[in-house]
Design a protein around this motif. Structure first.
Motif, short mmCIF file in Angstrom:
data_model
loop_
_atom_site.label_atom_id
_atom_site.label_comp_id
_atom_site.label_asym_id
_atom_site.label_seq_id
_atom_site.Cartn_x
_atom_site.Cartn_y
_atom_site.Cartn_z
N ASN A 9 34.59 -2.84 24.81
CA ASN A 9 35.85 -3.39 25.30
C ASN A 9 36.50 -4.23 24.21
O ASN A 9 35.87 -5.14 23.67
N PRO A 10 37.78 -3.95 23.89
CA PRO A 10 38.46 -4.72 22.84
C PRO A 10 38.51 -6.22 23.10
O PRO A 10 38.39 -7.01 22.16
N LEU A 11 38.68 -6.64 24.36
CA LEU A 11 38.71 -8.08 24.65
C LEU A 11 37.36 -8.72 24.33
O LEU A 11 37.31 -9.81 23.74
N GLU A 12 36.29 -8.08 24.73
CA GLU A 12 34.97 -8.63 24.45
C GLU A 12 34.73 -8.68 22.94
O GLU A 12 34.19 -9.66 22.41
N LYS A 13 35.12 -7.62 22.23
CA LYS A 13 34.95 -7.58 20.78
C LYS A 13 35.72 -8.73 20.12
O LYS A 13 35.18 -9.43 19.26
N ARG A 14 36.96 -8.94 20.55
CA ARG A 14 37.77 -10.03 19.98
C ARG A 14 37.10 -11.38 20.27
O ARG A 14 37.01 -12.23 19.40
N ARG A 15 36.65 -11.55 21.51
CA ARG A 15 36.03 -12.82 21.89
C ARG A 15 34.78 -13.08 21.06
O ARG A 15 34.59 -14.16 20.52
N ARG A 16 33.94 -12.09 20.93
CA ARG A 16 32.70 -12.27 20.16
C ARG A 16 32.99 -12.46 18.67
O ARG A 16 32.31 -13.24 18.00
N ASN A 17 33.99 -11.75 18.15
CA ASN A 17 34.37 -11.96 16.75
C ASN A 17 34.79 -13.40 16.49
O ASN A 17 34.59 -13.93 15.40
N ASN A 18 35.39 -14.01 17.50
CA ASN A 18 35.86 -15.40 17.40
C ASN A 18 34.80 -16.41 17.84
O ASN A 18 35.09 -17.60 17.93
N ARG A 19 33.61 -15.91 18.16
CA ARG A 19 32.49 -16.76 18.58
C ARG A 19 32.87 -17.67 19.74
O ARG A 19 32.58 -18.87 19.75
N LYS A 20 33.52 -17.06 20.73
CA LYS A 20 33.92 -17.79 21.94
C LYS A 20 33.15 -17.24 23.13
O LYS A 20 32.74 -16.08 23.14
N THR A 21 32.99 -18.08 24.13
CA THR A 21 32.34 -17.66 25.38
C THR A 21 33.40 -17.20 26.36
O THR A 21 34.59 -17.53 26.21
N GLN A 22 32.97 -16.49 27.37
CA GLN A 22 33.89 -16.11 28.44
C GLN A 22 34.47 -17.36 29.09
O GLN A 22 35.65 -17.39 29.43
N ALA A 23 33.66 -18.39 29.24
CA ALA A 23 34.12 -19.63 29.87
C ALA A 23 35.24 -20.27 29.04
O ALA A 23 36.21 -20.79 29.62
N GLN A 24 35.14 -20.23 27.73
CA GLN A 24 36.18 -20.81 26.89
C GLN A 24 37.50 -20.05 27.02
O GLN A 24 38.57 -20.67 27.11
N VAL A 25 37.44 -18.73 27.03
CA VAL A 25 38.66 -17.94 27.19
C VAL A 25 39.23 -18.17 28.59
O VAL A 25 40.44 -18.37 28.76
N ALA A 26 38.37 -18.17 29.58
CA ALA A 26 38.81 -18.38 30.96
C ALA A 26 39.51 -19.73 31.11
O ALA A 26 40.56 -19.82 31.77
N GLU A 27 38.96 -20.76 30.52
CA GLU A 27 39.57 -22.09 30.61
C GLU A 27 40.97 -22.07 30.00
O GLU A 27 41.91 -22.62 30.56
N PHE A 28 41.12 -21.41 28.86
CA PHE A 28 42.43 -21.31 28.21
C PHE A 28 43.43 -20.57 29.12
O PHE A 28 44.60 -20.93 29.17
N LEU A 29 42.94 -19.55 29.82
CA LEU A 29 43.81 -18.76 30.70
C LEU A 29 44.06 -19.45 32.04
O LEU A 29 44.95 -19.05 32.78
N GLY A 30 43.23 -20.45 32.36
CA GLY A 30 43.37 -21.13 33.65
C GLY A 30 42.76 -20.35 34.80
O GLY A 30 43.24 -20.43 35.93
N ILE A 31 41.71 -19.59 34.50
CA ILE A 31 41.02 -18.81 35.53
C ILE A 31 39.53 -19.12 35.43
O ILE A 31 39.09 -19.79 34.51
N THR A 32 38.76 -18.60 36.38
CA THR A 32 37.31 -18.81 36.34
C THR A 32 36.66 -17.85 35.34
O THR A 32 37.25 -16.82 34.98
N GLN A 33 35.44 -18.18 34.96
CA GLN A 33 34.70 -17.31 34.05
C GLN A 33 34.48 -15.95 34.69
O GLN A 33 34.56 -14.91 34.03
N SER A 34 34.20 -15.92 35.99
CA SER A 34 33.96 -14.64 36.66
C SER A 34 35.24 -13.79 36.71
O SER A 34 35.18 -12.57 36.60
N GLN A 35 36.39 -14.46 36.83
CA GLN A 35 37.66 -13.71 36.79
C GLN A 35 37.85 -13.10 35.39
O GLN A 35 38.28 -11.96 35.27
N TYR A 36 37.55 -13.88 34.37
CA TYR A 36 37.68 -13.36 33.01
C TYR A 36 36.70 -12.21 32.77
O TYR A 36 37.03 -11.21 32.14
N SER A 37 35.50 -12.36 33.29
CA SER A 37 34.50 -11.30 33.17
C SER A 37 35.04 -9.99 33.74
O SER A 37 34.83 -8.92 33.18
N ARG A 38 35.74 -10.08 34.85
CA ARG A 38 36.34 -8.88 35.44
C ARG A 38 37.40 -8.26 34.52
O ARG A 38 37.56 -7.05 34.48
#
Length: 136
Positions: A9-38
């Protein structure tokens, strides 16, 4: 045995390339980690989040799922060095084999693996037939 998960998944690849967690991206988006996981698992549309995702990953919206990230994913796939060959027999299906073949193999090695498994499957069938004849 630890097997490295191949990212598709391109989103996961981008996130891992940037050494970020799902929780960090989710917080930036204003959603839960589980929502971002989806989002990463393509279980819901990323449409409402495209602008914020592009901002987070410092790219254009139309680049989130295209361009260099796809080349990276393809290269990861083509350069995957993991190889696995196996087969499982079961007495309830003596004339079948459950195959598990994964990885990139040169054609001649793939043929050798198939030949090896075929020989062993035939040996298992002969063994089962011999056992059945002895019981009769």
């Amino acid at each position: 045995m630890y097997m490295k998960k191949r990212i598709t998944n391109p989103l996961e690849k981008r996130r891992r390339n940037n050494r970020k967690t799902q929780a960090q991206v989710a917080e930036f988006l204003g959603i839960t980690q589980s929502q971002y996981s989806r989002l990463e698992n393509a279980e819901c549309s990323p449409e409402p989040y495209l602008a914020k995702l592009a901002e987070f990953f410092n790219c254009k919206e139309n680049e989130l799922y295209a361009g260099n990230i796809l080349v990276e994913l393809e290269n990861d796939f083509l350069n995957d060095g993991f190889k696995q060959v196996g087969g499982t027999y079961h007495e309830k299906k003596p004339d079948h084999i459950y195959l598990n073949i994964k990885g990139w193999f040169p054609n001649h090695i793939a043929q050798e693996a198939i030949d090896y498994l075929t020989e062993h499957m035939e040996a298992e069938v002969r063994k089962e037939q011999s056992a059945a004849q002895q019981e009769a």
